[in-house]
Design an enzyme around this catalytic site. Structure first.
Site, PDB file in Angstrom:
ATOM      1  N   ASP A  12       0.801  -1.230   0.000  1.00 58.28           N
ATOM      2  CA  ASP A  12       0.000   0.000   0.000  1.00 58.28           C
ATOM      3  C   ASP A  12       0.834   1.280   0.000  1.00 58.28           C
ATOM      4  O   ASP A  12       0.432   2.301   0.555  1.00 58.28           O
ATOM      5  CB  ASP A  12      -0.973   0.017   1.198  1.00 58.28           C
ATOM      6  CG  ASP A  12      -1.870  -1.191   1.208  1.00 58.28           C
ATOM      7  OD1 ASP A  12      -2.217  -1.672   0.115  1.00 58.28           O
ATOM      8  OD2 ASP A  12      -2.222  -1.663   2.301  1.00 58.28           O
ATOM      9  N   LYS A  15       1.686   2.328  -5.034  1.00 50.64           N
ATOM     10  CA  LYS A  15       2.215   1.831  -6.312  1.00 50.64           C
ATOM     11  C   LYS A  15       1.268   2.123  -7.474  1.00 50.64           C
ATOM     12  O   LYS A  15       1.698   2.517  -8.550  1.00 50.64           O
ATOM     13  CB  LYS A  15       2.459   0.301  -6.219  1.00 50.64           C
ATOM     14  CG  LYS A  15       3.450  -0.084  -5.134  1.00 50.64           C
ATOM     15  CD  LYS A  15       3.573  -1.587  -4.995  1.00 50.64           C
ATOM     16  CE  LYS A  15       2.367  -2.278  -4.414  1.00 50.64           C
ATOM     17  NZ  LYS A  15       2.046  -1.951  -3.023  1.00 50.64           N
ATOM     18  N   GLY A  39      -4.529  -4.204  -3.840  1.00 48.19           N
ATOM     19  CA  GLY A  39      -5.521  -3.165  -4.123  1.00 48.19           C
ATOM     20  C   GLY A  39      -4.748  -1.932  -4.507  1.00 48.19           C
ATOM     21  O   GLY A  39      -4.113  -1.306  -3.657  1.00 48.19           O
ATOM     22  N   HIS A  40      -4.725  -1.615  -5.788  1.00 48.08           N
ATOM     23  CA  HIS A  40      -3.944  -0.479  -6.280  1.00 48.08           C
ATOM     24  C   HIS A  40      -4.894   0.642  -6.689  1.00 48.08           C
ATOM     25  O   HIS A  40      -5.675   0.497  -7.626  1.00 48.08           O
ATOM     26  CB  HIS A  40      -3.050  -0.914  -7.454  1.00 48.08           C
ATOM     27  CG  HIS A  40      -2.007  -1.914  -7.050  1.00 48.08           C
ATOM     28  ND1 HIS A  40      -1.089  -2.445  -7.917  1.00 48.08           N
ATOM     29  CD2 HIS A  40      -1.729  -2.474  -5.832  1.00 48.08           C
ATOM     30  CE1 HIS A  40      -0.302  -3.287  -7.254  1.00 48.08           C
ATOM     31  NE2 HIS A  40      -0.678  -3.322  -5.995  1.00 48.08           N
ATOM     32  N   GLN A 221       1.950  -6.001  -3.255  1.00 49.10           N
ATOM     33  CA  GLN A 221       2.401  -6.124  -1.858  1.00 49.10           C
ATOM     34  C   GLN A 221       3.670  -5.284  -1.659  1.00 49.10           C
ATOM     35  O   GLN A 221       3.844  -4.294  -2.341  1.00 49.10           O
ATOM     36  CB  GLN A 221       2.633  -7.592  -1.464  1.00 49.10           C
ATOM     37  CG  GLN A 221       1.351  -8.431  -1.378  1.00 49.10           C
ATOM     38  CD  GLN A 221       0.788  -8.855  -2.716  1.00 49.10           C
ATOM     39  OE1 GLN A 221       1.442  -9.498  -3.512  1.00 49.10           O
ATOM     40  NE2 GLN A 221      -0.450  -8.504  -2.976  1.00 49.10           N
TER      41      GLN A 221
END
Ligand code: GDP
Ligand code: IMO
Ligand code: MG
Length: 421
Positions: A12, A15, A39-40, A221
């Protein structure tokens, strides 16, 4: 050549936003590991979008996107994501490619993840429950079904065979939930995937590279969640570090050029496991509030703390980071004092090395203090206009890590980024 962009902390780091910013400079963005545990977040026309499996270059018409063989792919999540990006006018059938070697996440993998976490009680990993661990176990255990298999007429038979194996495990773990809904969705999504650009990923990417196209590998990650080098066992099940690019895409090491490491100006972690600089006080609460630190995949509150230079230096070493991007610097705008962790004190001894078993040790972070800048930097676009105390903070980090922060992100928007000299 391939440039790699990856997270240096516990995920988180921002990215998604940074890949979206860089994407116009690349012909291809490729995910090399992880799956829907990621989750981007990025913003398109002021609308927030969270991508889980589709690479973050998908909103740029001229950039192709590849889901590489190192990824574990959940067809159900993919279908949902495709519907979201299509609602923005993106032609994903044109711009998205999937490697036939990519391993599939089955409904029973999600069930096994849930059962495994429940059986661990207080020692649970805090997994995202997306089936990541069990799917990678089936890959290394040589049982998995892969994307290429969905084109085989015996796919359903192969599925049933593996499902029976999983069922025995689930029974032994006393997991008796009905997952028939999940299976229905799964087969619908597999059907949807059959019309995709399913390619021989390693030839696809190497042909791009040899014809002079530029490629960015997008990590998921963070380095401290790497299965080998992270805070084991509180990690994910893939190699999140730059070496994962070679195995996760079929790219040779000498094809890798820049390794761009992303770090927050502070630090967060979601899920269980060691986090030496965690602040379980009002300051931590303030970071969570100002940084909106809630998981993009699970909505869980993220644990917050000061930046950890010991862990960052370690991540720089194992990744071969050549340049840094510092995100969420604006979140520190209103703090009068900032701290950076320079060493760990373990059993009364100071060390600047990340120890083998962080989770079994009592690690006391040793801090250096900095004066805050007390200025809203979110609208600043030139490095020269940044406050001096911030420049000092960044210069100290550059010096400690012996790597330069090249970009500073000052807000979630695409344009909120400053190039450092
Ligand atoms: P990722 O998993 O590394 O892509 O990061 P996430 O999307 O899970 O979390 C990063 C969060 O911070 C998202 O909500 C982003 O919109 C937000 N974000 C990214 N960069 C910045 C920044 O520089 N400042 C602020 N305030 N928010 C940012
Ligand atoms: P992005 O790409 C933050 C964490 C989970 C849990 C551990 C194992 O958005 O940075 P898993 O579901 O992989 O078995 O969970 O890893 N985790 C993440 N934390 N960001 C992520 O991805 C994460 N993906 C997994 O919270 O602690
Ligand atoms: Mg995330």
């Amino acid at each position: 050549m391939v440039d790699v962009l990856l997270g240096l902390q516990w995920g988180d780091e921002g990215k998604g936003k940074i890949v979206d910013f860089f994407a116009p400079q690349y012909d291809l963005i490729a995910r090399f590991q992880g799956g829907p545990n990621a989750g981007h977040t990025l913003y398109v026309k002021d609308k927030k979008i969270v991508l889980h499996q589709i690479p973050s270059g998908i909103f740029h018409e001229k950039t192709l996107n590849l889901i590489g063989n190192g990824v574990v792919l959940d067809p159900v999540t993919l279908k949902r994501e495709c519907e979201t990006v299509a609602s923005f006018g993106v032609d994903f059938r044109k711009n998205l490619y999937i490697s036939e070697r990519t391993n599939l996440i089955l409904p029973t993998h999600r069930a096994l993840d849930k059962a495994s976490e429940a059986s661990k009680g207080n020692e649970k990993i805090g997994s995202t429950l997306k089936g990541i661990g069990p799917a990678y176990m089936d890959k290394t255990g040589r049982n998995a079904l892969r994307v290429g298999d969905i084109l085989d007429k015996n796919f359903t038979t192969q599925y049933i065979k593996l499902r029976l194996k999983h069922q025995k495990l689930l029974d032994s773990m006393n997991f008796h939930e009905d997952i028939s809904n999940w299976e229905e969705e799964f087969f619908e999504a597999v059907e949807f995937m059959r019309s995709f650009n399913i390619v021989n990923g390693e030839y696809f990417i190497n042909e791009k590279i040899s014809s002079g196209k530029s490629v960015m590998a997008e990590g998921a990650q963070g380095s401290m969640l790497d299965v080998d080098f992270g805070t084991f066992p509180f990690v994910t099940s893939s190699n999140t570090i730059s070496a994962g690019v070679c195995t996760g895409l079929g790219v040779a090491p000498q094809k890798i050029r820049e390794v761009i490491g992303v770090t927050k100006a502070y630090c967060t972690r979601v899920g269980s496991g060691p986090f030496p600089t965690e602040l379980e006080d009002a300051t931590g609460e303030e970071l969570r509030k100002l940084g909106s630190e809630f998981g993009a995949t699970t909505g869980r509150p993220r644990r917050c703390g000061w930046i950890d230079l010991v862990a960052l230096k370690f991540a720089g070493m194992v990744n071969g980071v050549t340049q840094l991007v510092m995100t969420k610097a604006d979140v520190l705008d209103s703090f009068t004092e900032l701290k950076v962790c320079e060493t760990y004190k373990i059993n009364g001894k100071e060390t600047s090395e990340v120890p083998y078993q962080m989770s079994k040790l009592n690690i006391e972070p040793v801090y250096k203090s900095f004066k805050g800048w007390n200025l809203d930097i979110s609208g600043i676009s030139a490095y020269e206009e940044l406050p001096d105390s911030m420049k000092k903070y960044v210069a100290y980090i550059n010096n400690y890590l012996n790597t330069k922060v090249k970009y500073i992100s000052t807000g979630p928007g695409r344009e909120q980024i400053i190039l450092a000299p």
